[in-house]
Design an enzyme around this catalytic site. Structure first.
Site, PDB file in Angstrom:
ATOM      1  N   LYS A   1      46.351  30.292  22.548  1.00  0.00           N
ATOM      2  CA  LYS A   1      45.833  29.264  21.641  1.00  0.00           C
ATOM      3  C   LYS A   1      44.358  29.545  21.379  1.00  0.00           C
ATOM      4  CE  LYS A   1      44.432  24.396  21.583  1.00  0.00           C
ATOM      5  NZ  LYS A   1      44.431  23.093  22.292  1.00  0.00           N
TER       6      LYS A   1
ATOM      7  N   LYS B   1      37.656  13.150  18.764  1.00  0.00           N
ATOM      8  CA  LYS B   1      37.360  13.015  20.192  1.00  0.00           C
ATOM      9  C   LYS B   1      36.064  12.245  20.378  1.00  0.00           C
ATOM     10  CE  LYS B   1      39.453  17.395  21.650  1.00  0.00           C
ATOM     11  NZ  LYS B   1      40.487  16.983  22.605  1.00  0.00           N
TER      12      LYS B   1
ATOM     13  N   ASP C   1      38.231  25.587  23.546  1.00  0.00           N
ATOM     14  CA  ASP C   1      39.635  25.384  23.185  1.00  0.00           C
ATOM     15  C   ASP C   1      40.298  26.667  22.662  1.00  0.00           C
ATOM     16  OD1 ASP C   1      41.688  23.592  23.414  1.00  0.00           O
ATOM     17  OD2 ASP C   1      41.467  22.777  21.391  1.00  0.00           O
TER      18      ASP C   1
ATOM     19  N   ARG D   1      49.612  22.752  19.954  1.00  0.00           N
ATOM     20  CA  ARG D   1      51.059  22.990  19.978  1.00  0.00           C
ATOM     21  C   ARG D   1      51.579  23.314  18.577  1.00  0.00           C
ATOM     22  NH1 ARG D   1      52.056  17.135  22.504  1.00  0.00           N
ATOM     23  NH2 ARG D   1      49.969  17.661  23.202  1.00  0.00           N
TER      24      ARG D   1
HETATM   25 ZN   LIG Z   1      43.128  18.913  20.403  1.00  0.00          ZN
END
Ligand SMILES: [Zn+2]
Length: 463
Positions: free
Chosen positions: A230, A242, A253, A316
């Site tokens: 990812k 966020k 991330d 995802r």
């Molecule tokens: Zn996220």
């Protein structure tokens, strides 16, 4: 820089002598407690004696911690070259010492002005008194893959963009015949219907990318193992923005994609004899009027419609398109993904264990074994038939969030599972393990840890 030579020569600026209880050295006869260090200065050379305590009870984790502590101590700070005299000739002990040096003393100081006198370990020449065996040279190499991953994760989100990651991959494979590259940019992603990656990236001014390296390290008829990362170069959470307290570290991330770069580097450096696919699903989850929206129903490459319950569950979506594309076009026999996927995994396991999920008990067992051998820790988490009920949607084939409270790491893994098309697969949720934010845990120091790189390099070498 780390090198090896079997005999001590005491010709470096400093000597670090590791001593278990009961062990002595011609220059030092006292018994040190574990964690105790004692300097002896002889003709301007520092001999630092570091106590390990009872070595029968010393874990390899603890050994790495002690090596790190001694090397970072004030006594060795200014030494440009250090000779390390190990307490043992045992291979696993030497490898742990190598990791204590290479992983334990890694620093991220690109943007920090520092005292020119202070030598961080990357400026030091470390000589370990041991035979230069292949296993040791490999360990040094593997740690370089870990450092590459850490550098990519630690740098600014606007530096490590999708273009930068593509450039990194191109640089790694340059001149290596067994590696071939396919890159899908916005235009190609659109033409082929990878609409989930496109949706996640649609408020960003950067190019979304699916980067795939095919590495032919074995015979043609051997199946491919796909390693998929990812790569969210920054995750604002999207319109489900966020809050302060959660957003600050979101440059990390892309730690899954960064680990894939480290693994690609290691496969090339160690000439791993396997057919492999290295896949980076790269996007930036931004906000703005173009952003994809909660409540949207989107259909990606797999042809399944997805209800967007929350725009922060974007990893995802990117992985679902990456899985579907790789399965259809490359037909791997196995897939292993690495993703900073869920905060729920951090709630469940904290920062020391990655969450391991798999649809194959055998693959899970092999990965757990690699995890134990490398101290790149993982814990096997459950997937079970009933869990797919929780990601059902009344208006689409599947939903990107769960209908129940709790088990968020498991429902996220199950979402991915629904896009594996029966391929043997494992998922490592590295949300907690990929970064040591402020709390320098174990022997990692501050910042990115390179979680998953040692584990999967070991797995690829030994399975
Ligand atoms: Zn996220």
């Amino acid at each position: 820089m780390i090198s090896f030579r079997p005999k001590t020569a005491y010709d470096k600026d400093a000597v670090l002598v590791l001593l278990g209880s009961g062990q002595t050295h011609p220059r030092f006869k006292k018994d040190l407690e574990k964690g105790e260090v004692y300097p002896v200065i002889e003709k301007g050379r520092v001999f630092l004696f570091a106590g390990l305590g009872n070595t029968d009870k010393l874990s390899l984790t603890d050994l790495r911690i002690q090596v790190r502590k001694a090397l970072l101590s004030g006594y060795l700070k200014k030494a440009r070259s250090v000779e390390i005299v190990p307490h043992s000739k045992n291979d696993t002990a030497i490898i742990s010492i190598i990791e204590g040096v290479a992983i334990g003393t890694y620093v991220w100081d690109k943007y920090k002005s520092r005292d020119k006198e202070d030598k961080t370990v990357k400026d030091k020449h470390i000589t370990i008194n041991a035979e230069p065996k292949k296993a040791f040279l490999d360990a040094v190499n593997i740690c370089q893959g870990v450092s590459l991953t850490r550098d990519l994760v630690n740098d600014n989100a606007d530096t490590i963009t999708s273009d930068y990651l593509e450039k990194t991959v191109r640089g790694l494979i340059k001149g290596h015949k067994p590696a071939r590259l396919e890159v899908l940019n916005r235009k190609e992603l659109k033409a082929r219907g990878l609409n989930l990656i496109l949706a996640v990236n649609q408020a960003s001014n950067k190019e979304p990318k699916l980067i795939i390296v095919r590495y032919d390290g074995a015979k043609k008829n051997e199946g491919y193992t796909a390693i998929i990362g990812k790569g969210m170069t920054f995750d604002t959470g999207g319109l489900n923005l966020k809050p302060t307290g959660s957003i600050e570290t979101m440059k990390i991330d892309m730690a899954g994609a960064a680990a894939v770069c480290g693994l690609l580097r290691n496969a090339l450096a160690l000439k791993i004899k396997k057919n492999l696919l290295f896949v980076l699903g790269v996007a930036e989850n931004s906000i703005g009027s173009a952003a994809y929206k909660p409540g949207d129903v989107l259909t990606g490459y797999a042809g399944k419609s997805v209800e967007i319950g929350n725009t922060d569950a974007e990893g995802r979506l990117v992985l679902a398109d990456a899985f579907a594309y790789v399965v259809k076009n490359y037909k791997p026999s196995k897939m292993i993904d690495l993703a900073t996927l869920t905060g729920a995994c951090v709630v469940a396991l904290g920062f020391d264990y990655s969450g391991l999920f798999s649809n194959s008990d055998e693959l899970a067992r092999e990965l757990m074994e690699a995890s134990r051998k490398t101290d790149d820790r993982a814990w096997h988490m459950p997937l079970y038939p009933e869990i797919k009920e929780y990601i059902k949607s009344p208006i689409a084939d599947i939903k990107n969030t769960s209908n129940i409270k709790g088990a968020g790491a498991c429902t996220a893994a199950e979402f991915l599972h629904q896009f594996t098309e029966g391929t043997t697969w494992a998922h490592l949720d590295i949300a907690g393990t990929s970064y040591a934010d402020g709390h320098g845990r174990m022997y990692y120091g501050h910042g990115a840890t390179g979680a998953g790189v040692r584990l999967l390099t070991h797995y690829l070498l030994h399975n």
